[in-house]
Design an enzyme around this catalytic site. Structure first.
Site, PDB file in Angstrom:
ATOM      1  N   LYS A   1       9.344   1.158  -2.695  1.00 16.28           N
ATOM      2  CA  LYS A   1      10.510   0.508  -3.828  1.00 16.28           C
ATOM      3  C   LYS A   1      11.611  -0.808  -2.853  1.00 16.28           C
ATOM      4  CE  LYS A   1       9.974   2.350  -7.867  1.00 16.28           C
ATOM      5  NZ  LYS A   1      10.086   1.440  -9.161  1.00 16.28           N
TER       6      LYS A   1
ATOM      7  N   TYR B   1       7.251   6.433  -1.172  1.00 12.26           N
ATOM      8  CA  TYR B   1       8.341   6.120  -2.285  1.00 12.26           C
ATOM      9  C   TYR B   1       9.042   4.925  -1.631  1.00 12.26           C
ATOM     10  CZ  TYR B   1      10.513   6.247  -7.248  1.00 12.26           C
ATOM     11  OH  TYR B   1      10.572   5.265  -7.848  1.00 12.26           O
TER      12      TYR B   1
ATOM     13  N   VAL C   1      -1.099  -0.368 -14.943  1.00 12.96           N
ATOM     14  CA  VAL C   1      -0.987  -1.107 -14.303  1.00 12.96           C
ATOM     15  C   VAL C   1      -1.526  -1.583 -13.208  1.00 12.96           C
ATOM     16  CG1 VAL C   1       0.987  -1.612 -15.471  1.00 12.96           C
ATOM     17  CG2 VAL C   1       1.786  -0.187 -13.255  1.00 12.96           C
TER      18      VAL C   1
END
Length: 276
Positions: free
Chosen positions: A160, A156, A66
């Site tokens: 998010k 990370y 993706v």
């Protein structure tokens, strides 16, 4: 078998394992045909086989990175050819890099995590939203790390946090088209990543971590099974959530409410055990 999603088509990225695989199966159980998207074709095929063995719904495995815009464009063409339109898009695919403070993070790790976790969501929406010709629902899988601090996870958790923000803005962008956009923010979820290779040991590990323990995380004092996150995703994808949009729903057993904590050693885990 419920029919709350009967007649719909769903696309789930990262559908080869963990939360993604559980979501594919739950969507199919509720009546949806499912495109199982994963960078690992063998894993996607395994999910498709499970759907076909447990339901009568149509399922298709599509190998896609993706983070590669051209690959996502090809994905949309495949989905259009096979299903015609899309009703549900679950942006679940994500990668992690070794936890470290930003002073130690290199450009390569930033490029990869941004490509998959953030640009991947944008690319999938760019090419699959046009296939939502009769409205629909988008569910983005974020993380409670987007709102609860922890050391060494800046890369990370930044992606998010951006997913949560993007979710709210996209809800504004596509409301007039009848498309609802929401996010779920899981906490500690026990997936294949955590399990020992030995089947019996893996079963014991899973049962121990998903059973309440005095020193467990959050309010519920345990980790989640993937299907528990999948059920929240299915709710948001269905008409039962027809008035829910721009929401970020914690599915973390209350961890965000009481604080993540800096160590779960007494529970048999560690900060690095977290998946979402």
């Amino acid at each position: 078998m419920s029919d709350r999603l009967s007649g719909t088509t769903a696309v789930v990225t990262g559908g080869g394992s963990g939360i993604g695989a559980a979501t594919c199966l739950r969507l199919a159980t509720h009546g949806a045909s499912v495109a199982v998207v994963d960078c690992d074709r063998e894993a996607a095929d395994t999910t498709v086989a499970e759907i076909r063995s447990q339901t009568d719904r149509r399922a298709l495995a599509v190998k896609t990175d993706v983070g590669d815009e051209a690959a996502v464009r090809r994905l949309s063409e495949t989905v259009a050819d096979e299903f015609g339109s899309v009703d549900v898009l679950v942006n679940n695919a994500a990668v992690r890099v070794d936890p470290r403070p930003v002073t130690e993070a290199d450009e390569e790790s930033w490029d990869r995590i941004l490509a998959v976790n953030l640009k991947g969501v944008a690319f999938c929406c760019k090419y699959l939203v046009p296939l939502m010709d009769d409205g629909g629902a988008i569910v983005n899988v974020a993380s409670n790390g987007a709102t609860v601090a922890r050391p060494n996870w800046s890369q990370y958790d930044a992606t998010k946090g951006a997913v949560v923000s993007m979710t709210q803005d996209m809800a504004c962008d596509y409301a007039a088209d009848g498309i609802r956009v929401n996010a779920v923010s899981p906490g500690w979820v026990i997936t294949e990543y955590h399990l020992p290779d030995d089947e019996a040991a893996a079963r014991r590990f899973f049962e121990e971590r998903t059973t309440p323990h005095a020193d467990g995380p959050g309010v519920l004092k345990r980790a989640a099974a993937p299907k528990e996150v999948a059920d929240a995703i299915c709710f948001l994808a269905s008409e039962e959530a027809s008035f829910v949009t721009a929401a970020n729903i914690p599915v973390d057993g209350g961890v965000a409410a009481v604080g993540k904590g800096l160590s779960w050693e007494s529970f048999g885990g560690s900060d690095s055990d977290e998946v979402n």
